[in-house]
Scaffold this active site. Structure first.
Site, PDB file in Angstrom:
ATOM      1  N   CYS A   1     -20.619   2.180  13.049  1.00  0.00           N
ATOM      2  CA  CYS A   1     -19.467   2.922  12.545  1.00  0.00           C
ATOM      3  C   CYS A   1     -19.852   3.549  11.219  1.00  0.00           C
ATOM      4  O   CYS A   1     -20.457   2.889  10.376  1.00  0.00           O
ATOM      5  CB  CYS A   1     -18.290   1.971  12.355  1.00  0.00           C
ATOM      6  N   LEU A   2     -19.507   4.809  11.039  1.00  0.00           N
ATOM      7  CA  LEU A   2     -19.862   5.508   9.802  1.00  0.00           C
ATOM      8  C   LEU A   2     -19.153   4.914   8.589  1.00  0.00           C
ATOM      9  O   LEU A   2     -19.544   5.166   7.457  1.00  0.00           O
ATOM     10  CB  LEU A   2     -19.546   7.002   9.923  1.00  0.00           C
TER      11      LEU A   2
ATOM     12  N   HIS B   1     -13.491   3.307  20.371  1.00  0.00           N
ATOM     13  CA  HIS B   1     -13.837   3.120  18.956  1.00  0.00           C
ATOM     14  C   HIS B   1     -12.997   4.047  18.068  1.00  0.00           C
ATOM     15  O   HIS B   1     -12.392   3.612  17.083  1.00  0.00           O
ATOM     16  CB  HIS B   1     -15.337   3.390  18.764  1.00  0.00           C
ATOM     17  N   GLU B   2     -12.938   5.329  18.449  1.00  0.00           N
ATOM     18  CA  GLU B   2     -12.208   6.308  17.617  1.00  0.00           C
ATOM     19  C   GLU B   2     -10.704   6.072  17.690  1.00  0.00           C
ATOM     20  O   GLU B   2     -10.007   6.192  16.679  1.00  0.00           O
ATOM     21  CB  GLU B   2     -12.558   7.736  18.034  1.00  0.00           C
TER      22      GLU B   2
ATOM     23  N   HIS C   1      -9.574   3.453  15.350  1.00  0.00           N
ATOM     24  CA  HIS C   1      -9.446   3.899  13.952  1.00  0.00           C
ATOM     25  C   HIS C   1      -8.023   4.380  13.657  1.00  0.00           C
ATOM     26  O   HIS C   1      -7.532   4.208  12.536  1.00  0.00           O
ATOM     27  CB  HIS C   1     -10.412   5.055  13.660  1.00  0.00           C
TER      28      HIS C   1
ATOM     29  N   GLY D   1     -18.834  10.339  16.638  1.00  0.00           N
ATOM     30  CA  GLY D   1     -17.381  10.429  16.551  1.00  0.00           C
ATOM     31  C   GLY D   1     -16.939  10.224  15.116  1.00  0.00           C
ATOM     32  O   GLY D   1     -17.666   9.628  14.313  1.00  0.00           O
TER      33      GLY D   1
ATOM     34  N   GLN E   1     -11.076   8.033   8.497  1.00  0.00           N
ATOM     35  CA  GLN E   1     -12.397   7.824   7.883  1.00  0.00           C
ATOM     36  C   GLN E   1     -12.680   8.827   6.773  1.00  0.00           C
ATOM     37  O   GLN E   1     -13.566   8.593   5.951  1.00  0.00           O
ATOM     38  CB  GLN E   1     -13.500   7.911   8.953  1.00  0.00           C
TER      39      GLN E   1
END
Ligand code: ZN
Length: 186
Positions: A97-98, A139-140, A143, A44, A49
């Site tokens: 997480c990226l 999670h997304e 963000h 994702g 991000q």
């Protein structure tokens, strides 16, 4: 390929704005985000991000050989079931997480979620998700509200992630990494 912002960059810690009208720029952004997510690789990626404070995320997660979950969520809404009590299981409930690359920590999430959003054609849709897909959506979606999973960790894990961020020299504005360009230990 888009550079992925690292924790500490203000865009990751502020609520994002509605997308509204789906323009060619939004479609191009989503396409670049999908490419960047696959290259990372990740399941994702949310617009903040990649430095865009917009309420848009993409996901792609292969549950098994026959089932690929993927899509684009524009101006999403998310409903979640109550989070079960108790500590998170490091085996079953660790996420990454990226924007905190190479780290994983256990976090308890709701088992079920309903995502309502628009796709790139502006069509509304609804997805009832369970398990890992519900986790990805939570999670997304976080963000878009300027919340990282690190902000939700239990005390001991919160301390560990803070230590990792300090060790890597993150936690300040302007840092990013680019998949395929920068080496990141997964
Ligand atoms: Zn993330």
């Amino acid at each position: 390929m888009l550079p992925i912002r690292i924790t500490g960059d203000p865009v990751l810690h502020e609520p994002a704005k509605p997308v509204g009208r789906i323009t060619a720029r939004i479609r191009a952004l989503a396409a670049d985000m999908i490419e960047t997510m696959h290259a990372a690789p990740g399941v994702g990626l949310a617009a903040p991000q990649v430095g865009e404070p917009l309420r848009l995320f993409v996901w792609s997660w292969r549950e098994d050989e026959a089932t690929l979950h993927e899509g684009v969520a524009i101006d999403p809404e998310l409903w979640i079931t109550p989070t079960p009590p108790g500590p998170a299981d490091p085996e079953e409930e660790s996420e990454g997480c990226l924007s905190i690359p190479g780290e994983r920590f256990p976090l308890r999430r709701s088992e079920g979620a309903i995502l309502r959003a628009r796709d790139l054609e502006g069509r509304s849709y609804e997805i009832v998700a369970h398990g890992w897909l519900a986790r990805i959506f939570q999670h997304e979606f976080d963000h878009l509200d300027g919340v990282l999973y690190a902000d939700r960790l239990e005390h001991a894990h919160a301390k560990a992630v803070a230590k990792a961020i300090k060790r890597e020299g993150w936690g300040k504005p302007g840092l990013s990494w680019t998949p395929g360009v920068d080496e990141v230990e997964a």
